[in-house]
Write a protein that holds these residues in place. Structure first.
Motif, PDB file in Angstrom:
ATOM      1  N   LYS A 534       0.406  -1.129   0.077  1.00 45.98           N
ATOM      2  CA  LYS A 534       0.158   0.204  -0.286  1.00 45.98           C
ATOM      3  C   LYS A 534       0.941   1.367   0.425  1.00 45.98           C
ATOM      4  O   LYS A 534       1.500   1.117   1.417  1.00 45.98           O
ATOM      5  N   VAL A 535       0.476   2.252  -0.838  1.00 46.19           N
ATOM      6  CA  VAL A 535       1.102   3.097  -1.145  1.00 46.19           C
ATOM      7  C   VAL A 535       0.613   5.237  -0.398  1.00 46.19           C
ATOM      8  O   VAL A 535      -0.441   4.719  -0.091  1.00 46.19           O
ATOM      9  N   THR A 536       1.141   5.690   0.546  1.00 46.81           N
ATOM     10  CA  THR A 536       0.236   6.790   0.997  1.00 46.81           C
ATOM     11  C   THR A 536       1.315   8.258   0.854  1.00 46.81           C
ATOM     12  O   THR A 536       2.395   7.436   0.607  1.00 46.81           O
ATOM     13  N   LEU A 537       0.835   8.970   0.835  1.00 46.99           N
ATOM     14  CA  LEU A 537       1.413  10.359   0.229  1.00 46.99           C
ATOM     15  C   LEU A 537       1.010  11.033   2.332  1.00 46.99           C
ATOM     16  O   LEU A 537      -0.384  11.261   2.427  1.00 46.99           O
ATOM     17  N   ASP A 538       2.477  11.770   3.269  1.00 50.08           N
ATOM     18  CA  ASP A 538       2.065  12.805   3.719  1.00 50.08           C
ATOM     19  C   ASP A 538       2.209  13.578   3.409  1.00 50.08           C
ATOM     20  O   ASP A 538       2.883  14.168   3.090  1.00 50.08           O
ATOM     21  N   GLU A 539       1.303  14.248   4.576  1.00 58.27           N
ATOM     22  CA  GLU A 539       1.576  16.444   4.447  1.00 58.27           C
ATOM     23  C   GLU A 539       1.053  16.672   2.640  1.00 58.27           C
ATOM     24  O   GLU A 539       1.883  17.300   2.468  1.00 58.27           O
ATOM     25  N   LEU A 540       0.548  15.201   2.077  1.00 59.19           N
ATOM     26  CA  LEU A 540      -0.675  15.958   0.619  1.00 59.19           C
ATOM     27  C   LEU A 540      -1.827  16.187   0.595  1.00 59.19           C
ATOM     28  O   LEU A 540      -2.462  14.679   0.823  1.00 59.19           O
ATOM     29  N   PHE A 619       3.682   7.435  -7.640  1.00 54.71           N
ATOM     30  CA  PHE A 619       4.815   6.588  -7.196  1.00 54.71           C
ATOM     31  C   PHE A 619       3.528   5.065  -7.111  1.00 54.71           C
ATOM     32  O   PHE A 619       2.705   4.651  -6.119  1.00 54.71           O
ATOM     33  N   ILE A 620       5.078   4.566  -6.981  1.00 50.12           N
ATOM     34  CA  ILE A 620       4.592   3.179  -7.258  1.00 50.12           C
ATOM     35  C   ILE A 620       5.480   1.798  -6.397  1.00 50.12           C
ATOM     36  O   ILE A 620       6.909   2.202  -6.034  1.00 50.12           O
ATOM     37  N   ALA A 621       5.110   1.254  -5.344  1.00 49.47           N
ATOM     38  CA  ALA A 621       5.218  -0.101  -4.811  1.00 49.47           C
ATOM     39  C   ALA A 621       5.002  -0.729  -5.435  1.00 49.47           C
ATOM     40  O   ALA A 621       3.898  -1.845  -5.405  1.00 49.47           O
ATOM     41  N   GLU A 622       5.808  -1.824  -5.291  1.00 55.58           N
ATOM     42  CA  GLU A 622       5.878  -3.355  -5.466  1.00 55.58           C
ATOM     43  C   GLU A 622       7.068  -4.437  -5.419  1.00 55.58           C
ATOM     44  O   GLU A 622       7.723  -4.136  -4.355  1.00 55.58           O
ATOM     45  N   ASP A 623       6.175  -5.809  -4.423  1.00 53.09           N
ATOM     46  CA  ASP A 623       6.769  -6.414  -3.431  1.00 53.09           C
ATOM     47  C   ASP A 623       7.309  -7.752  -4.486  1.00 53.09           C
ATOM     48  O   ASP A 623       7.291  -7.863  -5.395  1.00 53.09           O
ATOM     49  N   VAL A 635      -0.197   5.007  -6.820  1.00 48.94           N
ATOM     50  CA  VAL A 635      -0.659   6.966  -6.121  1.00 48.94           C
ATOM     51  C   VAL A 635      -0.163   7.460  -7.317  1.00 48.94           C
ATOM     52  O   VAL A 635       0.884   7.704  -6.961  1.00 48.94           O
ATOM     53  N   ARG A 636      -1.552   8.105  -8.011  1.00 49.54           N
ATOM     54  CA  ARG A 636      -1.342   9.394  -8.926  1.00 49.54           C
ATOM     55  C   ARG A 636      -1.260  10.481  -8.574  1.00 49.54           C
ATOM     56  O   ARG A 636      -2.559  10.690  -7.991  1.00 49.54           O
ATOM     57  N   VAL A 637      -0.366  11.197  -8.660  1.00 54.63           N
ATOM     58  CA  VAL A 637      -0.333  12.886  -8.472  1.00 54.63           C
ATOM     59  C   VAL A 637      -0.765  14.377  -9.356  1.00 54.63           C
ATOM     60  O   VAL A 637       0.689  13.818 -10.289  1.00 54.63           O
ATOM     61  N   THR A 638      -1.112  15.005  -9.888  1.00 52.94           N
ATOM     62  CA  THR A 638      -1.389  15.470 -10.921  1.00 52.94           C
ATOM     63  C   THR A 638      -1.110  16.785 -10.410  1.00 52.94           C
ATOM     64  O   THR A 638      -1.126  17.271  -9.223  1.00 52.94           O
TER      65      THR A 638
END
Length: 858
Positions: A534-540, A619-623, A635-638
């Motif tokens: 799981k990917v998260t973005l802090d302070e955004l 932003f991509i996380a792969e195990d 998670v995609r950011v524009t």
């Protein structure tokens, strides 16, 4: 070898030809691609060396290129002469001294810009030259017929992409003459550098637009054909039985009826993908002479000592000698025979079936005998058609005869190879990490050498470590083992887990290989399930952000995996590279939970809003879990970029408060121009425009001196102008010059500017004669004081009212002195005391006054 026998009629024609002929035999254009949009344009002109006028050989030729759609002239290209050489006879020993043709080659390297050469209908090039040979037999008044060299070519771009094309390269012409009543043939087939299809046809030669001019200027497409004699046209340019013909493939043939010199034209059309894209035309001449008819060789064949009848089918039984006896005779004495063998319905080269030597024959009592023996394996499974051709050494072209053989026989039998116990399809499932093996055995009852191969359908076996291990290879048998270690540590089965392998067994029989035996191996790899990270973005707070250039964006990216797998965290730009824009994000890897900071300082140095203002980041996380299928989260950011804030600069002219200043010719005008910017941006100050009485001027044509300057925060530059008479209006009136200055900053994507203008009213130098008070008396007594009359302070005039002369008259109106310069001195020689009148002439007015001469009394 038989030589030409020229009749008296031909001799008379040749004498006339020598005394009256011009020079043109024929020719064509070539267009050769060099690189990009660069081409070589070549003109080939064929010149009559014996009867042509050497002065008619040009050092260069002007080729005119037109647009086909509307025949608008695009450009004229000068082609320089680069070479000159003689064209050859097929048989040099048949050469006629009266038939010598030279190939003159003109060329130039040109550029065909796509902005100019883009019309879909294409272009054509023309060159016109006078004159054709006087004794051409199929034209009315041949010397009054010129030639128009002509070629069509396509645009250099189609559908906004480069369209590369070179024109066909035609087979070089030969100097061979034809013989009346005898078949003449010539292989005109050329090659196309781009592999385009070529179609050949006859064409009426083009005349020049003005036959009486040596080098006419083309007005577009050639509008005139040559002036054929009555009864002559496209279908019989060279009359005969048959007349001149050409196959679509380019084989030219004719059996001419009468002697003479005949002009003819060939058109070669160029096709690509079934679409016509170009055309090349060649004009040439053929001389037809009265030749010794001679006799062609005769070729016959015998099979099993029986004379072969053309059209019969020759069949050979298995084991029988596959030979045909060939017999060649020629009724003419002292002939030299050459042989050729060619396949009619198969492509193989079979020239080795006939002897390679040149064989002498001496009349009908002499016979050439040889055997044509066919190989064990036929060239084609259907009945073979074979031509055996005998040529003699007749002039100007060899006479020939062809024996066509139709032969059918079977090669040695062959059984198909087979894979032992072949089920045709094997389906197998394996778990990731296991090793799979499959033993294979191939057999052949003919004991041929066998080849056992394996091929992946849609993939390469080496990429996944699959292989065939050889264990046995002997005639008629092969053993191999297919093996695969399906290691999930080595290979990624998340994108592909099903594989089809085609196993093929073939034999190597000399004549007819058997049908290969095929086995399809279908493999499926099973992999265990896996929990995704799981990917998260802090302070955004939002995943779509708007930010200005010169600001900074920063936040942390966190990745977690509840399985405790090794995680790889990275970022990917949608259509761009993060480093190219100075984005900072370090790829990271670790167990269970990892993070990495993202930061981006936005500046004009790394962003071009005209090119891109929106950036989509993933932003991509792969195990990575060995045999389990890897999981991932994104998670995609524009990020939307807007221009920076900017205060505009201010432009002004220091020391000038009015909108208009006045100036006089010859006096210096100085203007101190300044620009200031509160943001201290890089400023550019420039002279933006000059008008005279509302008409724009090119600053390069004026004598205004002003240096454009660049500086941060504040710029200044001084305009200097010393106006001359030419700066006034044509009638000497004052004139108004408006000067515009612009100061502009360089703030990226939000640049601003300011301008200031001033009007300079220019006057001529004042000339006020009403206030002029000169000396009005003098004493010419040589005492050194007042000995002569002069006007040292007389105004010299201005731009449009200039001093011309002074005339002095007696009181009775007699002219006593004249001068055309302002530095004159009148000593009153020969005149008495008294009053004299003078007139000063200016361009537009006159000044009148008087002067007294006082002499001492005697």
């Amino acid at each position: 070898m038989r030589r030409v026998k020229i009749t008296g009629l031909v001799l008379i024609s040749l004498i006339a030809y020598h005394s009256q002929a011009s020079h043109i035999v024929g020719g064509e254009f070539e267009l050769v691609h060099v690189q990009d949009f660069q081409y070589k344009l070549n003109l080939i002109q064929y010149f009559d060396e014996v009867h042509g006028n050497s002065e008619a050989e040009d050092d260069f030729a002007n080729a005119y290129i037109f647009r086909k759609k509307d025949e608008v002239l695009v450009e004229v290209v000068r082609l320089d002469r680069v070479s000159s050489e003689f064209i050859k006879y097929t048989n040099p020993s048949c050469a006629e001294g009266d038939l010598v043709t030279r190939r003159i080659f003109y060329s130039a390297t040109i550029t065909l810009p796509p902005a100019r050469y883009n019309d879909p209908e294409g272009y054509f090039v023309v060159y016109e030259r006078c004159c054709r040979n006087e004794i051409i037999s199929n034209l009315v008044d041949p010397g009054q017929n010129g030639q128009a060299f002509y070629m069509e070519f396509p645009p250099v771009v189609k559908n906004e992409k480069p369209f590369v094309d070179s024109s066909p390269v035609l087979a070089p012409p030969i100097s061979d003459y034809a013989c009346a009543g005898r078949k003449f043939y010539y292989d005109l087939r050329g090659a196309d550098p781009d592999g385009d299809s070529l179609v050949y046809s006859l064409a009426v030669p083009f005349n020049s637009s003005v036959s009486s001019q040596p080098l006419p200027t083309p007005g577009g497409r050639p509008q005139r054909d040559v002036n054929f004699k009555p009864g002559i046209g496209l279908s019989n340019m060279i009359p005969g039985t048959p007349p001149l013909q050409i196959s679509p493939e380019g084989i030219l043939t004719v059996t001419p009826a009468d002697t003479g010199v005949y002009v003819y034209g060939i058109k070669v059309e160029q096709y690509r993908g079934g679409v016509r894209i170009g055309e090349v035309r060649r004009d040439f001449q053929m001389q037809v002479l009265d030749c010794d008819p001679g006799s062609a060789p005769q070729v016959k064949g015998k099979v099993r000592n029986v004379l072969y009848q053309e059209g019969d089918l020759i069949q050979f039984a298995p084991g029988e000698a596959r030979c045909i006896e060939v017999l060649v005779t020629d009724a003419d004495p002292d002939e030299r025979i050459t042989l050729k063998a060619e396949g009619v319905n198969f492509p193989q080269d079979i020239q080795s079936l006939v002897p390679a030597a040149i064989f002498p024959l001496n009349g009908t009592s002499d016979t050439l005998r040889f055997n044509v023996c066919l190989p064990e394996c036929p060239y084609t499974p259907e009945p073979m058609r074979i031509n055996i051709i005998a040529f003699d050494n007749a002039c100007s072209q060899p006479l020939s005869d062809t024996l066509r053989l139709t032969v059918d026989y079977d090669g040695p039998p062959n059984e198909d190879p087979f894979i032992e116990n072949n089920p045709n399809v094997i389906n197998a499932e394996i778990t990731a990490g296991e090793t799979y093996t499959l033993p294979l055995r191939g057999l052949d009852n003919d004991l041929d050498q066998l080849t056992l191969t394996a091929t992946g359908e849609g993939f390469d076996l080496d990429d996944y470590g699959m292989s065939l291990v050889e264990e046995l290879l002997v005639p008629g048998e092969v053993k191999k083992t297919f093996q695969w270690d399906a290691s999930c540590a080595l290979y990624d089965f998340t994108e592909r887990s099903e594989f089809t392998v085609l196993i093929s067994l073939s034999d190597d029989s000399d004549c007819s290989p058997g049908e290969p035996d095929l086995l399809r191996l279908r493999l499926k790899v099973n992999v265990p399930a896996n929990n995704r990270p799981k990917v998260t973005l802090d302070e955004l707070a939002s995943r779509e952000i708007t930010i200005r250039i010169d600001e900074t964006l920063a936040f942390d990216v966190i990745a977690e995996d509840k399985d405790g797998d090794l995680i790889r965290l990275f970022a990917v730009g949608d259509g761009f590279d993060l480093e190219a824009y100075n984005m900072s994000f370090q790829e990271n890897a670790g167990i269970r939970k990892i993070s990495s900071p993202f930061s981006w300082r936005l500046s004009c140095n790394n962003i071009d809003l005209g090119e891109k203002s929106r950036f989509d980041l993933s932003f991509i996380a792969e195990d990575q879990n060995n045999c389990s299928a890897p999981g991932g989260d994104t998670v995609r950011v524009t990020i939307n970029i807007v221009p920076p804030d900017n205060d505009p600069p201010v432009a002004r002219i220091r020391g000038v408060s009015a909108d208009t200043v006045q100036a006089v010719v010859g006096q210096t005008v100085l203007l101190d121009v300044q620009g200031d910017d509160a943001d201290v941006d890089l400023l550019t100050l420039r002279l933006a425009g000059i008008t005279q009485d509302g008409v724009s001027l090119d600053p390069e044509t004026t004598n205004f001196i002003f240096a454009n300057v660049r500086a941060y925060g504040s710029v200044t530059s001084l305009l200097s102008w010393i106006p001359e008479c030419s700066a006034l209006a044509a009638d000497g009136r004052s004139t108004f010059y408006e000067l515009s200055f612009v100061v502009e900053d360089d703030k990226c994507f939000n640049a601003k500017s300011d301008s200031v203008s001033i009007t300079v009213q220019l006057f001529d130098i004042p000339l006020n004669l009403d206030e002029y008070l000169p000396n009005n008396a003098f004493t010419p007594n040589s005492d050194g004081h007042g000995d002569y009359f002069y006007l040292p302070t007389l105004p010299r005039g201005n731009c449009y009212n200039r001093f011309e002369k002074i005339e002095i008259f007696s009181r009775w109106g007699n002219l006593v002195f004249i001068a055309d310069n302002l530095d004159f001195r009148w000593y009153a020689d020969g005149v008495s005391s008294g009053a004299y009148y003078y007139i000063v002439y200016y361009t537009r007015q006159q000044y009148k006054n008087r002067v007294y001469v006082y002499r001492d009394s005697p």
